[in-house]
Design a protein around this motif. Structure first.
Motif, PDB file in Angstrom:
ATOM      1  N   LEU A 269      -5.786   7.120 -50.696  1.00 26.03           N
ATOM      2  CA  LEU A 269      -4.630   7.871 -50.190  1.00 26.03           C
ATOM      3  C   LEU A 269      -3.815   6.982 -49.257  1.00 26.03           C
ATOM      4  CD1 LEU A 269      -6.531  11.157 -49.235  1.00 26.03           C
ATOM      5  CD2 LEU A 269      -5.071  10.818 -51.252  1.00 26.03           C
ATOM      6  N   GLU A 270      -2.575   7.410 -49.049  1.00 21.60           N
ATOM      7  CA  GLU A 270      -1.733   6.659 -48.124  1.00 21.60           C
ATOM      8  C   GLU A 270      -1.714   7.369 -46.778  1.00 21.60           C
ATOM      9  OE1 GLU A 270       2.733   5.295 -47.237  1.00 21.60           O
ATOM     10  OE2 GLU A 270       2.388   6.203 -49.213  1.00 21.60           O
ATOM     11  N   TYR A 271      -1.898   6.610 -45.710  1.00 27.94           N
ATOM     12  CA  TYR A 271      -1.883   7.183 -44.365  1.00 27.94           C
ATOM     13  C   TYR A 271      -0.487   7.056 -43.774  1.00 27.94           C
ATOM     14  CZ  TYR A 271      -3.052   8.061 -39.487  1.00 27.94           C
ATOM     15  OH  TYR A 271      -3.100   8.572 -38.217  1.00 27.94           O
ATOM     16  N   ARG A 272       0.156   8.195 -43.514  1.00 28.43           N
ATOM     17  CA  ARG A 272       1.451   8.187 -42.830  1.00 28.43           C
ATOM     18  C   ARG A 272       1.187   8.248 -41.339  1.00 28.43           C
ATOM     19  NH1 ARG A 272       3.336  11.987 -46.239  1.00 28.43           N
ATOM     20  NH2 ARG A 272       3.103  13.664 -44.706  1.00 28.43           N
ATOM     21  N   GLU A 273       1.659   7.220 -40.612  1.00 25.97           N
ATOM     22  CA  GLU A 273       1.346   7.157 -39.182  1.00 25.97           C
ATOM     23  C   GLU A 273       2.153   8.194 -38.401  1.00 25.97           C
ATOM     24  OE1 GLU A 273       2.221   3.098 -38.269  1.00 25.97           O
ATOM     25  OE2 GLU A 273       0.353   2.360 -39.174  1.00 25.97           O
ATOM     26  N   PRO A 274       1.502   8.956 -37.542  1.00 20.23           N
ATOM     27  CA  PRO A 274       2.256   9.885 -36.700  1.00 20.23           C
ATOM     28  C   PRO A 274       2.892   9.135 -35.533  1.00 20.23           C
ATOM     29  CG  PRO A 274      -0.036   9.972 -36.096  1.00 20.23           C
ATOM     30  CD  PRO A 274       0.068   8.971 -37.226  1.00 20.23           C
ATOM     31  N   ARG A 275       3.922   9.731 -34.956  1.00 20.31           N
ATOM     32  CA  ARG A 275       4.435   9.189 -33.705  1.00 20.31           C
ATOM     33  C   ARG A 275       3.817   9.944 -32.545  1.00 20.31           C
ATOM     34  NH1 ARG A 275      10.595   9.567 -35.125  1.00 20.31           N
ATOM     35  NH2 ARG A 275       9.611  11.418 -35.995  1.00 20.31           N
ATOM     36  N   LEU A 276       3.774   9.277 -31.414  1.00 25.40           N
ATOM     37  CA  LEU A 276       3.218   9.901 -30.219  1.00 25.40           C
ATOM     38  C   LEU A 276       4.307   9.939 -29.158  1.00 25.40           C
ATOM     39  CD1 LEU A 276      -0.273   9.416 -28.744  1.00 25.40           C
ATOM     40  CD2 LEU A 276       1.712   9.413 -27.252  1.00 25.40           C
ATOM     41  N   VAL A 277       4.694  11.152 -28.759  1.00 27.72           N
ATOM     42  CA  VAL A 277       5.773  11.326 -27.794  1.00 27.72           C
ATOM     43  C   VAL A 277       5.171  11.579 -26.416  1.00 27.72           C
ATOM     44  CG1 VAL A 277       7.806  12.687 -27.170  1.00 27.72           C
ATOM     45  CG2 VAL A 277       7.243  12.314 -29.595  1.00 27.72           C
ATOM     46  N   LEU A 278       5.453  10.669 -25.493  1.00 27.26           N
ATOM     47  CA  LEU A 278       5.074  10.882 -24.091  1.00 27.26           C
ATOM     48  C   LEU A 278       6.226  11.597 -23.410  1.00 27.26           C
ATOM     49  CD1 LEU A 278       3.554   7.401 -23.158  1.00 27.26           C
ATOM     50  CD2 LEU A 278       2.314   9.529 -23.577  1.00 27.26           C
ATOM     51  N   PHE A 279       5.926  12.666 -22.700  1.00 26.12           N
ATOM     52  CA  PHE A 279       7.008  13.389 -22.030  1.00 26.12           C
ATOM     53  C   PHE A 279       6.542  13.825 -20.643  1.00 26.12           C
ATOM     54  CE2 PHE A 279       5.593  17.854 -22.243  1.00 26.12           C
ATOM     55  CZ  PHE A 279       4.575  17.760 -23.171  1.00 26.12           C
TER      56      PHE A 279
ATOM     57  N   VAL B  79      -4.481  14.156 -39.349  1.00 26.60           N
ATOM     58  CA  VAL B  79      -5.292  13.859 -40.540  1.00 26.60           C
ATOM     59  C   VAL B  79      -5.527  15.155 -41.337  1.00 26.60           C
ATOM     60  CG1 VAL B  79      -7.596  13.124 -41.313  1.00 26.60           C
ATOM     61  CG2 VAL B  79      -6.372  11.791 -39.566  1.00 26.60           C
ATOM     62  N   GLN B  80      -5.837  16.243 -40.625  1.00 21.17           N
ATOM     63  CA  GLN B  80      -6.009  17.545 -41.296  1.00 21.17           C
ATOM     64  C   GLN B  80      -4.730  17.952 -42.025  1.00 21.17           C
ATOM     65  OE1 GLN B  80      -7.116  19.660 -37.682  1.00 21.17           O
ATOM     66  NE2 GLN B  80      -9.220  19.927 -38.413  1.00 21.17           N
ATOM     67  N   ASN B  81      -3.602  17.654 -41.403  1.00 22.74           N
ATOM     68  CA  ASN B  81      -2.315  17.994 -42.016  1.00 22.74           C
ATOM     69  C   ASN B  81      -2.110  17.183 -43.299  1.00 22.74           C
ATOM     70  OD1 ASN B  81       0.277  19.084 -42.300  1.00 22.74           O
ATOM     71  ND2 ASN B  81       1.213  17.514 -40.985  1.00 22.74           N
ATOM     72  N   LEU B  82      -2.369  15.867 -43.211  1.00 24.73           N
ATOM     73  CA  LEU B  82      -2.171  15.004 -44.385  1.00 24.73           C
ATOM     74  C   LEU B  82      -3.114  15.397 -45.525  1.00 24.73           C
ATOM     75  CD1 LEU B  82      -1.746  11.416 -42.838  1.00 24.73           C
ATOM     76  CD2 LEU B  82       0.021  13.039 -43.520  1.00 24.73           C
ATOM     77  N   LEU B  83      -4.303  15.880 -45.178  1.00 20.63           N
ATOM     78  CA  LEU B  83      -5.279  16.236 -46.205  1.00 20.63           C
ATOM     79  C   LEU B  83      -5.073  17.664 -46.735  1.00 20.63           C
ATOM     80  CD1 LEU B  83      -8.547  14.664 -44.687  1.00 20.63           C
ATOM     81  CD2 LEU B  83      -7.077  13.726 -46.489  1.00 20.63           C
TER      82      LEU B  83
END
Ligand SMILES: [Zn+2]
Length: 284
Positions: A98-108, A168-172
């Motif tokens: 499978l292809e892993y789409r990297e999430p972004r991480l927003v610091l706020f 990961v749960q979302n991608l799967l």
């Protein structure tokens, strides 16, 4: 953790100095116009939400003091840990074909607008499937360290790995399956399913830690101990006792301290994603 000098992820969006007001986050004015056009043309808004760039054209202004040296360092730490999480999941997905789409991480700081809605820091760190971003207010982490007595830098890494676990749960496709159950289950039944979803995210955090631990220049046993403490410290029973003074089992959505630590450990020891079917487990 020996993190200095390691690769930093490009996927950290640092909005800690940005005032979240009006349409500051979520695509800005340009994004809104695109959305309106898209709706006029008959599109599905949930499609375009994914295309709106956080950190794109924005009406917000940079405000306030520059970040302190400590805050700068925490930002760098987050970028290094995220890079390692990317490496591990990129490889594990490749092994699954499978292809892993990297999430972004927003610091706020304080509050933030996401595709999942407007969130105050009191929400705690969260993952939004709609824009595939992880949101973290580092003040939450400092609070967790102080109030819940979960010290150490690995505790923050654990929280990040747990949120990426939700990605990961979302991608799967697991997140979608759970969402399909909403409205078909009683609140009590849904809570029990959500506990399993959360415990699986803890397991997936453990899977990441399994591979990170193999790199002995990065993690040591002390760090792992901190991770176990962090998993226990954010158990629903512990948090409820601290905030309400009593425990309401039916309202659990994260699992008890013991359950969270157990699933984190299982991921840590096996490093095997197939061992993490919390939905089929008879005993949590
Ligand atoms: Zn979670």
């Amino acid at each position: 953790m020996k993190w200095q000098g390691r690769r930093k992820s490009d996927n950290v969006v640092d909005r800690r100095r940005v005032r979240a007001g009006g349409i500051a986050v979520g695509g800005g004015l340009g994004g809104v116009i695109v959305l309106v056009l898209y709706l006029l043309l008959g599109g599905d808004p949930s499609d375009i939400q994914q295309n709106l760039q956080i950190g794109g054209p924005s009406t917000s202004t940079e405000v306030g003091e520059p970040l302190s040296a400590h805050q700068e360092e925490m930002g760098e730490f987050v970028a290094v840990v995220l890079a390692d999480i990317e490496d591990v999941w990129g490889e594990l997905f490749r092994q699954m074909g499978l292809e892993y789409r990297e999430p972004r991480l927003v610091l706020f700081t304080g509050q933030v607008e996401s595709a999942c809605g407007y969130a105050a820091a009191a929400t705690g760190p969260f993952y939004c499937p709609g824009d595939e971003n992880v949101y973290i207010d580092l003040a939450f982490f400092e609070d967790m360290q102080r109030r819940l007595n979960a010290p150490g830098d690995f505790a923050l890494a654990y929280v990040m790995a747990h949120e990426v676990g939700h990605h990961v749960q979302n991608l799967l496709g697991i997140t979608d399956q759970i969402n399909d159950l909403r409205g078909r289950l009683s609140e009590r039944e849904l809570n029990q399913v959500l506990v399993r979803l959360e415990l699986q995210a803890d397991f997936l955090a453990g899977v990441w830690a399994h591979y990170a631990w193999q790199d002995t220049d990065f993690l040591d046993s002390q760090d792992i101990e901190e991770g176990m403490n962090a998993a226990a410290a954010v158990g629903d029973d512990r948090i409820m006792r601290q905030t309400q003074g009593y425990v309401v089992p039916d309202a659990f959505t994260h699992g008890t301290s013991e359950q969270r630590a157990r699933w984190f450990r299982k991921g840590l020891e096996t490093g095997d994603i197939r061992q993490g079917d919390t939905f089929a487990a008879e005993e949590l």
